[in-house]
Scaffold this motif. Structure first.
Motif, PDB file in Angstrom:
ATOM      1  N   ARG A 133      47.701  -0.387  14.486  1.00  0.00           N
ATOM      2  CA  ARG A 133      48.569   0.783  14.539  1.00  0.00           C
ATOM      3  C   ARG A 133      48.088   1.752  15.615  1.00  0.00           C
ATOM      4  O   ARG A 133      46.909   2.057  15.691  1.00  0.00           O
ATOM      5  CB  ARG A 133      48.591   1.485  13.186  1.00  0.00           C
ATOM      6  N   PHE A 134      49.037   2.240  16.424  1.00  0.00           N
ATOM      7  CA  PHE A 134      48.742   3.212  17.469  1.00  0.00           C
ATOM      8  C   PHE A 134      49.675   4.408  17.307  1.00  0.00           C
ATOM      9  O   PHE A 134      50.830   4.365  17.740  1.00  0.00           O
ATOM     10  CB  PHE A 134      48.933   2.594  18.859  1.00  0.00           C
ATOM     11  N   PRO A 135      49.193   5.481  16.673  1.00  0.00           N
ATOM     12  CA  PRO A 135      50.034   6.670  16.552  1.00  0.00           C
ATOM     13  C   PRO A 135      50.195   7.340  17.916  1.00  0.00           C
ATOM     14  O   PRO A 135      49.297   7.291  18.763  1.00  0.00           O
ATOM     15  CB  PRO A 135      49.252   7.565  15.584  1.00  0.00           C
ATOM     16  N   ILE A 136      51.350   7.957  18.116  1.00  0.00           N
ATOM     17  CA  ILE A 136      51.652   8.648  19.357  1.00  0.00           C
ATOM     18  C   ILE A 136      51.239  10.108  19.215  1.00  0.00           C
ATOM     19  O   ILE A 136      51.629  10.778  18.258  1.00  0.00           O
ATOM     20  CB  ILE A 136      53.160   8.552  19.689  1.00  0.00           C
ATOM     21  N   LYS A 137      50.463  10.588  20.172  1.00  0.00           N
ATOM     22  CA  LYS A 137      49.995  11.975  20.160  1.00  0.00           C
ATOM     23  C   LYS A 137      51.085  12.940  20.595  1.00  0.00           C
ATOM     24  O   LYS A 137      51.339  13.947  19.932  1.00  0.00           O
ATOM     25  CB  LYS A 137      48.771  12.119  21.061  1.00  0.00           C
ATOM     26  N   THR A 138      51.736  12.639  21.734  1.00  0.00           N
ATOM     27  CA  THR A 138      52.791  13.493  22.237  1.00  0.00           C
ATOM     28  C   THR A 138      53.891  12.657  22.883  1.00  0.00           C
ATOM     29  O   THR A 138      53.649  11.520  23.317  1.00  0.00           O
ATOM     30  CB  THR A 138      52.285  14.497  23.306  1.00  0.00           C
ATOM     31  N   ILE A 139      55.072  13.238  22.928  1.00  0.00           N
ATOM     32  CA  ILE A 139      56.210  12.628  23.615  1.00  0.00           C
ATOM     33  C   ILE A 139      56.784  13.670  24.552  1.00  0.00           C
ATOM     34  O   ILE A 139      57.105  14.781  24.128  1.00  0.00           O
ATOM     35  CB  ILE A 139      57.301  12.155  22.630  1.00  0.00           C
ATOM     36  N   THR A 140      56.888  13.323  25.859  1.00  0.00           N
ATOM     37  CA  THR A 140      57.414  14.243  26.854  1.00  0.00           C
ATOM     38  C   THR A 140      58.506  13.565  27.674  1.00  0.00           C
ATOM     39  O   THR A 140      58.577  12.333  27.716  1.00  0.00           O
ATOM     40  CB  THR A 140      56.310  14.747  27.790  1.00  0.00           C
ATOM     41  N   GLU A 141      59.339  14.347  28.310  1.00  0.00           N
ATOM     42  CA  GLU A 141      60.372  13.812  29.208  1.00  0.00           C
ATOM     43  C   GLU A 141      59.693  13.291  30.475  1.00  0.00           C
ATOM     44  O   GLU A 141      58.722  13.859  30.928  1.00  0.00           O
ATOM     45  CB  GLU A 141      61.373  14.902  29.588  1.00  0.00           C
ATOM     46  N   ASN A 142      60.246  12.208  31.064  1.00  0.00           N
ATOM     47  CA  ASN A 142      59.673  11.755  32.340  1.00  0.00           C
ATOM     48  C   ASN A 142      60.577  12.124  33.486  1.00  0.00           C
ATOM     49  O   ASN A 142      61.585  12.735  33.349  1.00  0.00           O
ATOM     50  CB  ASN A 142      59.369  10.258  32.333  1.00  0.00           C
TER      51      ASN A 142
END
Length: 120
Positions: free
Chosen positions: A111-120
């Protein structure tokens, strides 16, 4: 030829053979929901690595310490995303909502949780 490759990719999807190691609080996504979550976004992992899902289907994974893998992604209707790298290697991962985080689960259950999600 592209339709044959896409058909083979879909058939090779883990949902057709692998049994995902999910938890009781994991929520799966529809294709539309997962597309909204990742297309045009950069997902940053806790180790500093990033998954960059471009609008045009291009994919770039950058390791936390440097180095980039390039390829193209396909979002499945079963909460999976399959990547075909320029080396022709393919991998499919399950994407779930776990608590308040997007989490990537590999075919082997890591399992790899995502720390942040940003627009590219």
């Amino acid at each position: 030829m592209k339709s044959l490759a896409l058909s083979l990719l879909i058939l090779a999807s883990p949902s057709y053979g692998a049994e995902w190691k999910t938890r009781s609080d994991d929520r799966l996504f529809s294709k539309a929901q997962l597309t909204t979550r990742v297309r045009g976004k950069i997902l940053t992992y806790f180790d500093g690595g990033t998954s960059d899902f471009r609008q045009n289907g291009a994919y770039y994974y950058t390791y936390g310490g440097g180095g980039v893998w390039e390829g193209h992604y396909h979002i499945g209707g079963d909460s999976t995303i399959c990547i075909t790298y320029v080396t022709e290697q393919t991998r499919c991962d399950l994407y779930v909502s776990s608590g308040d985080r997007l989490t990537v689960i590999t075919e082997t259950g890591i399992r790899f949780p995502i720390k942040t999600i940003t627009e590219n």
